[in-house]
Design an enzyme around this catalytic site. Sequence first.
Site, PDB file in Angstrom:
ATOM      1  N   SER A 118      23.018 145.762  90.778  1.00 48.55           N
ATOM      2  CA  SER A 118      23.244 144.694  89.801  1.00 48.55           C
ATOM      3  C   SER A 118      22.201 144.727  88.705  1.00 48.55           C
ATOM      4  O   SER A 118      22.406 144.142  87.646  1.00 48.55           O
ATOM      5  CB  SER A 118      23.138 143.327  90.476  1.00 48.55           C
ATOM      6  OG  SER A 118      24.002 143.239  91.549  1.00 48.55           O
ATOM      7  N   HIS A 139      28.939 149.610  88.182  1.00 47.87           N
ATOM      8  CA  HIS A 139      28.716 148.230  88.622  1.00 47.87           C
ATOM      9  C   HIS A 139      30.054 147.505  88.726  1.00 47.87           C
ATOM     10  O   HIS A 139      30.583 147.008  87.730  1.00 47.87           O
ATOM     11  CB  HIS A 139      27.768 147.543  87.623  1.00 47.87           C
ATOM     12  CG  HIS A 139      27.379 146.153  87.999  1.00 47.87           C
ATOM     13  ND1 HIS A 139      26.973 145.224  87.071  1.00 47.87           N
ATOM     14  CD2 HIS A 139      27.335 145.512  89.186  1.00 47.87           C
ATOM     15  CE1 HIS A 139      26.699 144.092  87.680  1.00 47.87           C
ATOM     16  NE2 HIS A 139      26.913 144.238  88.961  1.00 47.87           N
ATOM     17  N   ASN A 189      24.479 140.820  84.012  1.00 46.44           N
ATOM     18  CA  ASN A 189      23.501 139.921  84.621  1.00 46.44           C
ATOM     19  C   ASN A 189      22.425 139.446  83.663  1.00 46.44           C
ATOM     20  O   ASN A 189      21.792 138.423  83.899  1.00 46.44           O
ATOM     21  CB  ASN A 189      22.896 140.576  85.864  1.00 46.44           C
ATOM     22  CG  ASN A 189      23.886 140.502  87.006  1.00 46.44           C
ATOM     23  OD1 ASN A 189      24.417 139.429  87.294  1.00 46.44           O
ATOM     24  ND2 ASN A 189      24.184 141.628  87.623  1.00 46.44           N
TER      25      ASN A 189
END
Length: 296
Positions: A118, A139, A189
């Site tokens: 991540s 991802h 993220n």
Amino acid sequence: MDHISVIGAGTMGNGIAHVFAQNNFPVTLIDVSEAQLEKALRTISKNLDRQVAKTILTEDQKRSTLSNIKTATEITSAVKNTSLVVEAATEQMELKLKIFRQIDEAAPIDCILASNTSSISITKIASVTKRPQLVIGMHFMNPVPVMKLVEVINGYATSKETTHKIIGLTKQLGKIPCAVNDYPGFIANRILMPMINEAIHSLYEGVAGVEEIDTVMKLGMAHPMGPLQLADFIGLDVCYSILNVLYDGFGNPKYAPCPLLTNMVTAGFLGAKTGEGFYKYIQGSKELVVSGRFKK
Ligand code: NAD
């Protein structure tokens, strides 16, 4: 790609194996824990049943998907004849570096090594291998069989050819690739985690309760899930470690995990996977109940 190896059979690994197998790739799912492998196969079977019930798949397709998946507990022999490794083990830098050193030694010389991390630097992971041009981030989003996006992360040394191959493969899986460069948190993220952290700060400072924060974001911003519920779903330990990667990577205090998040992780309240985070999760119940600790 003749054969895919997926390392780590947790939340993400089982979904990644499922999607490759459903698209006719032979897959070996590898985990240090036999119990995790058994649990992963049960989860895949249950999720396939759901797809059959929704007429997305036939019973025959379910059977052939399951027959495409083998399991193993030892990495070295399992990756010997593979074309692509997708690593989805626990989000810890030292563990990932150890795994990549191991697969670099054991996998064929032209095998692409991808990580589902991540937030950990792909450039750093690639630097411990002798093939940095073949190392890339792939991802997937949770839950993998449902979510369309795959963030494809180019490390500093990733070759254009590797990126093209992974973009093509992602499309073959029926997913939508989005190529980004390797900086802390990538795109998903870097933007999501500060929002989740801000939601936790708002709760910590008493601006509003759990339900109010999530309702504002669901109804006001058309998010399908509020940020606190999403944090529980991702795992509060995962959120905590991603925030620390952003904090260390940019050296900017705005990314420091909220003290409430730190406390919850230290105490082992990690969200859905441990039964309690901002909400309480009762097995078999779909009702969303705020944890007693946050009730007014
Ligand atoms: P998880 O804790 O559910 O599963 C990790 C698995 O890795 C466990 O089954 C563990 O036994 C296994 N493992 C640990 N060491 C191993 C080793 N040496 N060899 C083989 N297996 C090993 O974690 P997860 O949530 O599935 O996350 C996996 C990766 O995916 C992480 O890098 C995470 O950042 C990333 N990710 C997670 C999410 C999410 O929503 N949870 C979303 C996108 C990406």
